[in-house]
Design an enzyme around this catalytic site. Structure first.
Site, PDB file in Angstrom:
ATOM      1  N   LYS A  10       0.821  -1.218   0.000  1.00  0.00           N
ATOM      2  CA  LYS A  10       0.000   0.000   0.000  1.00  0.00           C
ATOM      3  C   LYS A  10       0.861   1.279   0.000  1.00  0.00           C
ATOM      4  O   LYS A  10       2.067   1.223   0.266  1.00  0.00           O
ATOM      5  CB  LYS A  10      -0.936  -0.036   1.217  1.00  0.00           C
ATOM      6  CG  LYS A  10      -1.925  -1.218   1.172  1.00  0.00           C
ATOM      7  CD  LYS A  10      -2.943  -1.135   2.303  1.00  0.00           C
ATOM      8  CE  LYS A  10      -3.933  -2.276   2.236  1.00  0.00           C
ATOM      9  NZ  LYS A  10      -5.018  -2.133   3.239  1.00  0.00           N
ATOM     10  N   TYR A  50     -12.372  -2.475  -3.812  1.00  0.00           N
ATOM     11  CA  TYR A  50     -12.879  -2.644  -2.438  1.00  0.00           C
ATOM     12  C   TYR A  50     -14.405  -2.585  -2.362  1.00  0.00           C
ATOM     13  O   TYR A  50     -14.958  -2.226  -1.317  1.00  0.00           O
ATOM     14  CB  TYR A  50     -12.271  -1.563  -1.535  1.00  0.00           C
ATOM     15  CG  TYR A  50     -10.860  -1.885  -1.066  1.00  0.00           C
ATOM     16  CD1 TYR A  50     -10.597  -2.992  -0.262  1.00  0.00           C
ATOM     17  CD2 TYR A  50      -9.788  -1.068  -1.409  1.00  0.00           C
ATOM     18  CE1 TYR A  50      -9.313  -3.288   0.183  1.00  0.00           C
ATOM     19  CE2 TYR A  50      -8.487  -1.354  -0.968  1.00  0.00           C
ATOM     20  CZ  TYR A  50      -8.269  -2.467  -0.170  1.00  0.00           C
ATOM     21  OH  TYR A  50      -7.004  -2.757   0.282  1.00  0.00           O
ATOM     22  N   ASN A 113      -2.275   0.025   6.743  1.00  0.00           N
ATOM     23  CA  ASN A 113      -1.715  -1.225   7.280  1.00  0.00           C
ATOM     24  C   ASN A 113      -0.752  -1.942   6.330  1.00  0.00           C
ATOM     25  O   ASN A 113      -0.555  -3.143   6.428  1.00  0.00           O
ATOM     26  CB  ASN A 113      -2.837  -2.147   7.767  1.00  0.00           C
ATOM     27  CG  ASN A 113      -3.771  -2.583   6.658  1.00  0.00           C
ATOM     28  OD1 ASN A 113      -3.669  -2.099   5.550  1.00  0.00           O
ATOM     29  ND2 ASN A 113      -4.664  -3.505   6.958  1.00  0.00           N
ATOM     30  N   HIS A 116      -2.189  -5.611   1.643  1.00  0.00           N
ATOM     31  CA  HIS A 116      -3.479  -6.315   1.527  1.00  0.00           C
ATOM     32  C   HIS A 116      -3.192  -7.704   0.991  1.00  0.00           C
ATOM     33  O   HIS A 116      -2.273  -7.882   0.189  1.00  0.00           O
ATOM     34  CB  HIS A 116      -4.409  -5.588   0.543  1.00  0.00           C
ATOM     35  CG  HIS A 116      -5.567  -6.433   0.106  1.00  0.00           C
ATOM     36  ND1 HIS A 116      -6.747  -6.495   0.821  1.00  0.00           N
ATOM     37  CD2 HIS A 116      -5.714  -7.290  -0.945  1.00  0.00           C
ATOM     38  CE1 HIS A 116      -7.565  -7.352   0.213  1.00  0.00           C
ATOM     39  NE2 HIS A 116      -6.963  -7.839  -0.863  1.00  0.00           N
ATOM     40  N   GLU A 127      -9.790 -10.866  -7.386  1.00  0.00           N
ATOM     41  CA  GLU A 127      -8.793  -9.802  -7.263  1.00  0.00           C
ATOM     42  C   GLU A 127      -7.676  -9.948  -8.303  1.00  0.00           C
ATOM     43  O   GLU A 127      -7.190  -8.956  -8.846  1.00  0.00           O
ATOM     44  CB  GLU A 127      -8.224  -9.800  -5.832  1.00  0.00           C
ATOM     45  CG  GLU A 127      -9.287  -9.361  -4.812  1.00  0.00           C
ATOM     46  CD  GLU A 127      -8.827  -9.473  -3.357  1.00  0.00           C
ATOM     47  OE1 GLU A 127      -7.661  -9.860  -3.111  1.00  0.00           O
ATOM     48  OE2 GLU A 127      -9.640  -9.175  -2.471  1.00  0.00           O
TER      49      GLU A 127
HETATM   50  P1  CMP Z   1      -7.424  -4.699   3.703  1.00  0.00           P
HETATM   51  O1  CMP Z   1      -6.957  -6.087   3.997  1.00  0.00           O
HETATM   52  O2  CMP Z   1      -6.794  -4.010   2.561  1.00  0.00           O
HETATM   53  O3  CMP Z   1      -9.012  -4.709   3.484  1.00  0.00           O
HETATM   54  C1  CMP Z   1      -9.829  -3.578   3.738  1.00  0.00           C
HETATM   55  C2  CMP Z   1      -9.097  -2.484   4.443  1.00  0.00           C
HETATM   56  O4  CMP Z   1      -9.877  -1.507   5.076  1.00  0.00           O
HETATM   57  C3  CMP Z   1      -8.287  -3.101   5.568  1.00  0.00           C
HETATM   58  O5  CMP Z   1      -7.194  -3.815   5.016  1.00  0.00           O
HETATM   59  C4  CMP Z   1      -7.930  -1.861   6.396  1.00  0.00           C
HETATM   60  O6  CMP Z   1      -6.718  -1.278   6.025  1.00  0.00           O
HETATM   61  C5  CMP Z   1      -9.031  -0.867   6.044  1.00  0.00           C
HETATM   62  N1  CMP Z   1      -9.804  -0.447   7.199  1.00  0.00           N
HETATM   63  C6  CMP Z   1      -9.901   0.810   7.656  1.00  0.00           C
HETATM   64  N2  CMP Z   1     -10.706   0.861   8.723  1.00  0.00           N
HETATM   65  C7  CMP Z   1     -11.127  -0.391   8.967  1.00  0.00           C
HETATM   66  C8  CMP Z   1     -11.988  -0.980   9.952  1.00  0.00           C
HETATM   67  N3  CMP Z   1     -12.572  -0.260  10.912  1.00  0.00           N
HETATM   68  N4  CMP Z   1     -12.197  -2.315   9.890  1.00  0.00           N
HETATM   69  C9  CMP Z   1     -11.617  -3.068   8.917  1.00  0.00           C
HETATM   70  N5  CMP Z   1     -10.798  -2.551   7.958  1.00  0.00           N
HETATM   71  C10 CMP Z   1     -10.557  -1.234   7.987  1.00  0.00           C
END
Ligand code: CMP
Length: 137
Positions: A10, A50, A113, A116, A127
């Site tokens: 990311k 997403y 984070n 993904h 995906e």
């Molecule tokens: P990812 O695995 O990319 O899938 C969806 C993303 O939404 C997740 O990682 C997080 O980085 C982001 N995200 C932000 N806020 C939340 C939340 N409250 N709960 C879950 N995912 C979140």
């Protein structure tokens, strides 16, 4: 049996110049890099990727973050790739991620984070198909 997963590095991790370190972690764990590309997503591309989260309170922030800079998109392959990548990435929220995982090392927050990874064979298929065409795989 070999399996493929879609994973992304990311914008926060690309900005911090730790993409190479993250890719090394996948290689050291036995993943084969089947494809890799760098891309700066448009808003509609991030929304489409997403779409299952559309309507959730974090959706707009997630799309804004994912379009804030270039990302790396990879297809990784190994036995049990989907589950093993989720283990190597660590918990979605880095506060809960185990020592030595990608998110423990490189994530900044739940939203930012670092990586993904597909969470099921169905999402991996969708995906991978979202970003790569049949001639690239
Ligand atoms: P990812 O695995 O990319 O899938 C969806 C993303 O939404 C997740 O990682 C997080 O980085 C982001 N995200 C932000 N806020 C939340 C939340 N409250 N709960 C879950 N995912 C979140």
């Amino acid at each position: 049996m070999n399996e493929r997963t879609l994973t992304m590095i990311k914008p926060n991790a690309v900005k911090k110049h730790v993409a190479g370190k993250i890719i090394s972690m996948w290689e050291d764990a036995g993943f084969e890099i089947v494809q890799i590309k760098r891309k700066h997503l448009t808003t509609s591309q991030a929304e489409g990727f997403y779409k299952e989260h559309d309507g959730k309170p974090f959706f707009a922030g997630l799309v804004e973050f994912m379009t804030s800079g270039p990302i790396y998109i990879l297809v990784l392959e190994k036995e049990n790739a989907i589950a093993d990548n989720r283990k190597l990435m660590g918990a979605t929220n880095p506060a809960n991620a185990e020592e030595g995982t990608i998110r423990k090392l490189y994530a900044d927050s739940l939203g930012e984070n670092a990586v993904h990874g597909s969470d099921s064979p169905q999402s991996a298929a969708r995906e991978i198909d979202y970003y790569f065409n049949v001639f690239e795989l």
